[in-house]
Design an enzyme around this catalytic site. Structure first.
Site, short mmCIF file in Angstrom:
data_model
loop_
_atom_site.label_atom_id
_atom_site.label_comp_id
_atom_site.label_asym_id
_atom_site.label_seq_id
_atom_site.Cartn_x
_atom_site.Cartn_y
_atom_site.Cartn_z
N LYS A 170 3.57 6.66 4.63
CA LYS A 170 2.77 5.43 4.57
C LYS A 170 2.40 4.92 5.96
CE LYS A 170 5.32 4.17 0.37
NZ LYS A 170 6.18 3.17 -0.29
N ARG A 198 13.24 -3.42 -8.80
CA ARG A 198 11.82 -3.11 -8.96
C ARG A 198 11.49 -2.93 -10.44
NH1 ARG A 198 9.97 1.09 -4.22
NH2 ARG A 198 10.98 0.05 -2.46
N PRO A 210 0.83 -1.21 0.00
CA PRO A 210 0.00 0.00 0.00
C PRO A 210 0.87 1.26 0.00
CG PRO A 210 -0.83 -1.60 1.58
CD PRO A 210 0.50 -2.11 1.10
N GLU A 211 0.56 2.18 -0.90
CA GLU A 211 1.30 3.43 -0.98
C GLU A 211 0.45 4.55 -0.38
OE1 GLU A 211 2.86 4.05 -4.94
OE2 GLU A 211 3.39 1.93 -5.16
#
Length: 291
Positions: free
Chosen positions: A58, A281, A2-3
């Site tokens: 976050k 990434r 979750p960002e």
């Protein structure tokens, strides 16, 4: 993971119900998540009032009476949900995730109604800490965070300042939480595509003292704001395990222009989107539009 938009969506979903609520009971279904729970965690929470719910990057910040704050990170798959007795009974029979409910707080709202505030985490990478509210922002996890992308101070000028002499890629700098707090892989890819900037481009090129560099930095700052704002409005992106506080899904993933679209046509020029690895990434971008 979750960002910022997902965490802000959680905050907005919980805040109206839990602000002013009293914690009646706390059930821990395991001893730890990524880290062990604070000592006597349940006992320290019972009887406290939730004064408000904040967010930094976050992290969710449950501000409690008696000057303590629960600092909560969702990790890779964590989520909070709020339910009354009817919804809880329904979710316990239809949700495959209930077995991963690790923390359940029964809270009594200001109107007297009892709700169940539940933390669920399939991968258990999230964590909760109890921190003195009076020195909260001096905590090592928060102290060195950069600007929030939705803050008034976040601008093209700010990006130009932090990009000076940065030979690493634009994407690498934007993912540095000490520079921009809360941005993650998804929204960086999306903002760079909108700005027509390659994720491999050296960040220093936007710090040059030219009109072109100033315009590119201003465009990037605005596109970061726009992507974050739109994602929050859509309730975040549902990837893997993320759900909102009412158990529903986020929908911004249906608006992705590049993320996860390897091999599909660029929505601007029509050539295939490519995927590369940067520091382990995936980066998705258009090699023709983004320079």
């Amino acid at each position: 993971m979750p960002e910022l938009p997902e965490v802000e969506t959680v905050r907005r979903g919980l805040e109206p119900v839990i602000t002013g609520a009293k914690i009646v009971s706390v059930t821990l279904n395991r001893r730890d998540l990524r880290f062990p729970f604070p000592e006597a965690f349940s006992e320290r929470l019972i009887g406290r009032t939730i004064m408000g719910l904040g967010r930094r990057a976050k992290y969710l910040l449950f501000h409690l009476s008696q000057n303590e704050t629960i600092l909560s990170h969702l990790g890779m798959s964590g989520s909070w949900r709020i339910e009354d007795d009817f919804l809880r009974e329904r979710s316990s029979t239809v949700s495959k995730f209930v077995k991963h409910d690790h923390v359940v707080m029964d809270i009594q709202a200001k109107d007297g109604k009892v709700y169940h505030l539940t933390y669920n985490d399939v991968r258990r990478f999230g964590f909760m800490l109890l921190v003195d509210t009076r020195s909260l922002y001096e905590h090592p996890l928060l102290k060195k965070l950069g600007l929030e992308p939705m803050s008034n101070a976040f601008s093209g000028s700010y990006l130009q300042e932090v990009f000076v002499n940065k030979k690493i890629s634009l994407k690498g700098v934007l993912l540095d939480q000490s520079i921009v707090a809360g941005l993650g892989n998804i929204y960086v890819c999306e903002a760079l595509w909108r700005s027509r900037l390659s994720p491999q481009r050296g960040a220093f090129t936007l710090a040059l003292k030219t009109e072109c560099a100033r315009e590119l930095a201003a465009s990037l700052a605005q596109n970061i704001r726009n992507v974050i704002t739109e994602a929050i409005s859509s309730g975040g992106s549902t990837l893997r395990d993320y759900i909102r506080t009412d158990g529903s899904l986020g929908y911004f993933q249906h608006s992705f222009s590049v993320y996860g679209r390897e091999g599909k046509e660029c929505l601007h020029c029509g050539i295939p989107i490519v995927r590369i690895l940067q520091s382990g990434r995936s980066s998705f971008y258009c090699s023709q539009c983004q320079k």
